[in-house]
Design a protein around this motif. Structure first.
Motif, PDB file in Angstrom:
ATOM      1  N   CYS A 329       0.850  -1.188   0.000  1.00  0.00           N
ATOM      2  CA  CYS A 329       0.000   0.000   0.000  1.00  0.00           C
ATOM      3  C   CYS A 329       0.883   1.234   0.000  1.00  0.00           C
ATOM      4  O   CYS A 329       1.773   1.365   0.844  1.00  0.00           O
ATOM      5  CB  CYS A 329      -0.901   0.012   1.240  1.00  0.00           C
ATOM      6  SG  CYS A 329      -1.703   1.602   1.517  1.00  0.00           S
ATOM      7  N   CYS A 332       0.124   3.557   3.538  1.00  0.00           N
ATOM      8  CA  CYS A 332       0.583   3.180   4.880  1.00  0.00           C
ATOM      9  C   CYS A 332       1.702   2.143   4.866  1.00  0.00           C
ATOM     10  O   CYS A 332       2.156   1.695   5.920  1.00  0.00           O
ATOM     11  CB  CYS A 332      -0.584   2.677   5.729  1.00  0.00           C
ATOM     12  SG  CYS A 332      -1.163   1.060   5.217  1.00  0.00           S
ATOM     13  N   CYS A 353      -6.233  -1.541   0.194  1.00  0.00           N
ATOM     14  CA  CYS A 353      -5.523  -1.790   1.437  1.00  0.00           C
ATOM     15  C   CYS A 353      -6.515  -2.065   2.572  1.00  0.00           C
ATOM     16  O   CYS A 353      -7.493  -1.351   2.757  1.00  0.00           O
ATOM     17  CB  CYS A 353      -4.660  -0.586   1.791  1.00  0.00           C
ATOM     18  SG  CYS A 353      -3.830  -0.781   3.373  1.00  0.00           S
ATOM     19  N   CYS A 356      -5.514   0.650   6.099  1.00  0.00           N
ATOM     20  CA  CYS A 356      -5.889   2.057   6.229  1.00  0.00           C
ATOM     21  C   CYS A 356      -7.159   2.371   5.452  1.00  0.00           C
ATOM     22  O   CYS A 356      -7.643   3.473   5.447  1.00  0.00           O
ATOM     23  CB  CYS A 356      -4.760   2.973   5.773  1.00  0.00           C
ATOM     24  SG  CYS A 356      -4.345   2.799   4.047  1.00  0.00           S
TER      25      CYS A 356
HETATM   26 ZN   LIG Z   1      -2.734   1.224   3.534  1.00  0.00          ZN
END
Ligand SMILES: [Zn+2]
Length: 416
Positions: A329, A332, A353, A356
């Protein structure tokens, strides 16, 4: 010349598949083979000359593509002070990706065996033959032909037969001429034959002992003499142990070496197949056990067992066409691993993701051939890795019934 490991063979085979699938729209794919003895500045000078020659190419696009391929190789060459141990091969050019589009590809391969000839080629396909030749088995076998009249010693390297020694005997024929008593004649004949076998045995043992990587010895000749010679242990015991098989041949001279080679080719293919067969039989026997089974199969179970370090032998089907990819991702940095089929790779939409909940998709950051990835894991725990060929009954059942991935455990383990 060292022998290639199964793994090196597999990796090279896959690379060759990729290279052969590349097609240029015109003669604009460059293959460059640099042997270990070649000076880098010689190669650079050669490319400089090709560069100026290529400026005469009529088609503008082709010229541009060829020039950029040469530039790319020239700049990559700067990373080398001298060629690597076995030399280096560059495959660079614009491959066609359909709909009038091209994409630049660059492969740099350090081959598992030395390159012997410098070669530059610009064509609509990459020139892969020299690398393919390295894939051919270079196994060494001793060839030995004997009867009471002649003896020939030869060596089989890959598929090249060499004659090393040819001898003829003084052993008289079976039937005496008049004058001597038949019994006395027969006794003398047997003594002469024994001496002849001793001499042939000693010379052959000496020659074969000098061959370090001798895989085995193939014995031939017409009639029963060859069996007698083998049964009576006329060869040195270490050499005797290497006898794989005996063959009936019509000749005991150089022609006989060719005869033995053609009948043995089948035996040698069978040897490789039979060692894979043996392993698969061992695995299949374990699969049917209900208690204390040592078999595991399927990617998930095998991966677990590898992580625990309990796999003794990892069996991987050569037909697996899968990749282990790392999804990351970008927001994050959360990452996860996934296994994907080669065919699905292009259509694959990465998930969003899960950490997050960023609405953007994760991205594929790393991609590794599954066979390489699992082999690496296995090597860390010193498990044996066997890549099982396609085409045999056992090989095909590994692929279709066990997901192409299986293992024999060191001891029974509960993986649930
Ligand atoms: Zn993420």
């Amino acid at each position: 010349m060292s022998e290639m490991t199964q793994r090196e063979k597999y990796d090279l085979k896959r690379k060759l598949e990729e290279l052969k699938a590349c097609k240029g729209r015109h003669t604009e794919l460059i293959s460059l083979y640099v042997p270990p003895s070649k000076q880098i500045f010689d190669v650079t000078a050669y490319l400089k000359n090709e560069y100026s020659q290529s400026q005469n190419i009529k088609s503008k696009t082709t010229m541009k593509n060829v020039l950029s391929a040469i530039e790319s190789i020239t700049s990559r060459l700067k990373n080398f002070k001298k060629p690597p141990e076995n030399g280096v091969v560059f495959f660079v050019g614009h491959k066609s990706v359909g709909a009038d589009k091209t994409e630049m590809v660059a492969y740099i391969i350090e081959p598992p065996m030395p390159i012997t000839t410098f070669l530059y080629r610009c064509d609509s396909l990459f020139y892969t033959e020299p690398l393919e030749a390295m894939m051919v088995e270079k196994e060494i076998y001793g060839l030995f032909l004997i009867d009471r009249r002649e003896c020939t010693i030869g060596i089989l390297r890959g598929n090249r037969v060499e004659m090393l020694k040819y001898m003829t005997s003084q052993v008289p024929g079976k039937h005496g001429r008049g004058g001597q008593s038949q019994r006395r004649f027969e006794r003398l004949t047997e003594i002469a034959a024994h001496e002849w076998f001793v001499k042939c045995g000693e010379i052959a043992s000496e020659i074969f002992q000098q061959e370090e990587n001798l895989k085995g010895i193939l014995v031939g000749g017409p009639g029963p003499t060859k069996h007698y010679f083998v049964d009576e242990n006329y060869l040195h015991y270490e050499i005797q142990d290497k006898i794989i098989d005996t063959f009936d041949t019509g000749y005991t001279d150089e022609f006989g070496l060719r005869e033995i080679f053609s009948s043995a080719s089948e035996t040698m293919t069978n040897l490789k197949v039979s060692s894979e067969k043996k392993l698969m039989k061992r695995f299949l026997k374990e699969v049917t056990k209900t208690d204390n089974s040592l078999a595991v199969y399927g990617e998930l179970q095998v991966r677990k067992a590898l992580d625990m370090g309990v796999i003794d032998t990892l069996l991987l089907s050569e037909s697996l066409r899968r990749f282990r990819v790392k999804l990351v991702c970008s927001t994050c940095n959360y990452s996860q691993m996934r296994t994907l089929n080669e065919d699905d790779l292009e259509e694959f939409t990465p998930p969003k993701c899960s950490k997050c909940m960023n609405p953007t998709e994760m991205e594929i950051k790393e991609k590794l051939d599954l066979i390489d990835e699992l082999s690496d894991l296995a090597e860390k725990t010193s498990a044996n890795v066997e890549i099982i060929s396609a085409g045999s009954e056992e090989g095909d059942s590994l692929y279709s019934a066990f997901d192409g991935i299986a293992g024999i455990l060191r001891y029974p383990v509960d993986l649930q």
